[in-house]
Design a protein around this motif. Structure first.
Motif, PDB file in Angstrom:
ATOM      1  N   SER A 100     -64.175 -50.219 -28.064  1.00  0.00           N
ATOM      2  CA  SER A 100     -64.710 -50.416 -26.709  1.00  0.00           C
ATOM      3  C   SER A 100     -66.194 -50.098 -26.638  1.00  0.00           C
ATOM      4  O   SER A 100     -66.949 -50.756 -25.917  1.00  0.00           O
ATOM      5  CB  SER A 100     -63.940 -49.546 -25.713  1.00  0.00           C
ATOM      6  N   ARG A 101     -66.623 -49.095 -27.397  1.00  0.00           N
ATOM      7  CA  ARG A 101     -68.043 -48.727 -27.405  1.00  0.00           C
ATOM      8  C   ARG A 101     -68.876 -49.770 -28.143  1.00  0.00           C
ATOM      9  O   ARG A 101     -69.968 -50.134 -27.704  1.00  0.00           O
ATOM     10  CB  ARG A 101     -68.231 -47.354 -28.074  1.00  0.00           C
TER      11      ARG A 101
ATOM     12  N   SER B 209     -58.143 -49.451 -18.488  1.00  0.00           N
ATOM     13  CA  SER B 209     -58.237 -48.001 -18.330  1.00  0.00           C
ATOM     14  C   SER B 209     -56.878 -47.377 -17.999  1.00  0.00           C
ATOM     15  O   SER B 209     -56.551 -46.289 -18.474  1.00  0.00           O
ATOM     16  CB  SER B 209     -59.252 -47.648 -17.236  1.00  0.00           C
TER      17      SER B 209
ATOM     18  N   GLU C 136     -61.040 -46.607 -28.387  1.00  0.00           N
ATOM     19  CA  GLU C 136     -62.297 -46.156 -27.768  1.00  0.00           C
ATOM     20  C   GLU C 136     -63.507 -46.562 -28.596  1.00  0.00           C
ATOM     21  O   GLU C 136     -64.548 -46.947 -28.045  1.00  0.00           O
ATOM     22  CB  GLU C 136     -62.253 -44.640 -27.583  1.00  0.00           C
TER      23      GLU C 136
END
Length: 309
Positions: free
Chosen positions: A45-46, A17, A42
């Motif tokens: 990551s999802r 992060s 992102e």
């Protein structure tokens, strides 16, 4: 691959992060590149929340430049408050080809002085001494330096104000012209593709001939300038689409650089050095080489090394 890591990142890192926040913080320095990089991180990551990701920065390799090389001659507060300095790009490519050059020459990278010329639609050159970047041609943005496919490269800073007044437009439009309508495309008036320019030049198109001549001359000037921080040149490395494939551009650049002891071997150049351990110069010459860049391999190598720790 993440284009801009500012001053914070000097090497590849595992993304967490804090790293992602830092990449976001540098969006203003690479508005066309970092946002898509962030979107990709992102999204992964999802979809794969437990899959480690690694950021390999274009700018990281050049963080070894000394302050007298990376600072602009502007008020110090612009650097301290707005991050105005030279960052450099194509770091992954410059790092890969200089490592390969040392291997091909059977020398320790820590004892070599190379000029690496990454020549594609975007172009930059770097002075690499003992495996570290000591200067490069791109600056705060990828617009500075060499003439490119659609980018002007170096230009008088007064150009922006002058053209904004003449064209009755804002500075953003002038910057757009310099990024997208200039370089090989702007001079030829027809194309940014060097292969097409070669065909046009061979057919007698004078603007195509001029575009190629300007490209070669400006590159040669920068190679000579990059010899200064190196003290010597153990090898000039041509890489990227143009660098690896354009026999004529390489020949013209080396002709300009005769002052530095470069003497081209016409046969080896025609074969892109494949007959001579990547070398395209004569035995009694300063060495010039053609090395295929492989940024993807170096990115994978960095990722593997970090994840296996």
């Amino acid at each position: 691959r993440v284009v801009h890591g500012g001053e914070r990142f000097t090497s590849s890192v595992i993304i967490d992060s804090a790293v992602l926040d830092a990449i976001r913080a540098y969006q203003h320095l690479a508005p066309l590149h970092n946002p898509p990089n962030i979107a990709g991180i992102e999204a992964i990551s999802r979809i794969f929340p437990h899959l480690p990701q690694v950021a390999v920065f274009d700018t990281a390799f050049h963080q070894t430049m000394p302050d007298y090389a990376y600072l602009y001659a502007v008020p110090d507060r612009l650097y301290k408050e707005y991050d105005v300095r030279r960052y450099g790009f194509h770091g992954t490519s410059h790092r890969f080809v200089t490592q390969e050059a040392a291997k091909l020459l059977n020398r320790s990278l820590n004892e070599c002085a190379f000029v690496s010329a990454h020549l594609g639609n975007g172009c930059s050159a770097a002075a690499v001494k003992n495996g570290k970047s000591v200067d490069t041609t791109m600056g705060l943005t990828p617009l500075e330096g060499l003439m490119m496919g659609t980018r002007s490269g170096d230009i008088d800073p007064g150009f922006h104000a002058y053209m904004a007044e003449q064209l009755k437009c804002d500075v953003k439009e002038v910057t757009r012209i310099l990024n997208h309508d200039s370089g090989l495309l702007g001079i030829s008036g027809k194309t940014s593709d060097m292969c097409d320019l070669q065909k046009l030049a061979d057919a007698g198109d004078m603007r195509a001939q001029l575009a190629r001549a300007m490209f070669s001359y400006r590159l040669a000037k920068y190679v000579a300038a990059l010899a200064v921080p190196l003290g010597r040149i153990d090898a000039l490395i041509f890489t990227g689409g143009i660098g690896e494939n354009d026999v004529g551009i390489r020949a013209e650049v080396l002709k300009w650089l005769n002052i530095l002891g470069f003497k081209i071997d016409q046969k080896s150049n025609a074969l892109h050095g494949k007959n001579n351990h990547a070398i395209i110069t004569q035995k009694n010459s300063t060495v010039a080489m053609v090395i295929h860049t492989n940024e993807e391999f170096l990115i994978a190598q960095d990722a593997f090394a970090l994840i296996r720790r």
